[in-house]
Design a protein around this motif. Structure first.
Motif, short mmCIF file in Angstrom:
data_model
loop_
_atom_site.label_atom_id
_atom_site.label_comp_id
_atom_site.label_asym_id
_atom_site.label_seq_id
_atom_site.Cartn_x
_atom_site.Cartn_y
_atom_site.Cartn_z
N ASP A 48 77.49 -5.78 18.15
CA ASP A 48 76.82 -5.93 19.45
C ASP A 48 77.56 -6.91 20.36
OD1 ASP A 48 74.91 -4.26 18.42
OD2 ASP A 48 73.33 -5.77 18.32
N ARG A 51 80.78 -5.29 21.59
CA ARG A 51 80.47 -3.94 22.07
C ARG A 51 81.49 -2.93 21.57
NH1 ARG A 51 76.22 -3.78 25.02
NH2 ARG A 51 76.64 -1.79 25.98
N TYR A 88 71.80 3.32 19.38
CA TYR A 88 73.15 2.99 19.81
C TYR A 88 73.83 4.25 20.33
CZ TYR A 88 72.39 -1.23 17.07
OH TYR A 88 71.88 -2.41 16.57
#
Length: 145
Positions: A48, A51, A88
């Motif tokens: 996260d 990214r 996601y």
């Protein structure tokens, strides 16, 4: 402030500054397959913070062995899902010499599922080549990456 509480405060800051309660990494492997074929994706690691998505994939399959490779993808978005776990969305751009761009959505619907589509660009026109409705994956989340 003692070192232990400073470390906890620093971790909390990073979690809050990302805008997501799910900051860190999530790693997924295909769930044991029944009678169906093995997935061409053997491992997914989503970070996260940066990214980015790293995938271990089967590049070429023969009767004797699988030739493994790696794909790096961009995490395009993290969608809030009603079940509490995020969904996601990421893509893997075709490498030089490859023609297919893959689009993925990893979400939890009772179990983690990965849906994907392959898109080929003919000139500048995108053409849908393949759709995989969803494979079940076992996913584990790290505490804070």
């Amino acid at each position: 402030m003692n070192p232990k509480s400073a470390k906890i405060a620093l971790k909390a800051f990073f979690v809050l500054s990302t805008g997501s309660a799910f900051a860190g990494t999530i790693t997924c492997t295909p769930a044991p397959a029944g009678a169906g074929p093995a997935s061409w994706i053997r491992r997914i690691a989503i970070d996260d913070h940066s990214r980015t998505v790293n995938m271990d994939v089967v590049r070429h399959r023969t009767k004797e062995a699988d030739t493994m490779g790696k794909i790096r993808a961009d995490l395009l978005g993290i969608e809030e899902a009603p079940g509490g776990e995020p969904a996601y969305v990421f893509n893997a751009i075709a490498a030089d010499g490859a023609e297919v761009t893959h689009l993925f959505r990893l979400h939890k619907a009772g179990e983690w599922r990965l849906a994907s589509a392959g898109v080929v660009f003919v000139g500048k026109v995108p053409t849908l080549r393949t759709i995989e409705p969803g494979k079940v994956f076992d996913c584990k989340r790290s505490e804070l990456g």
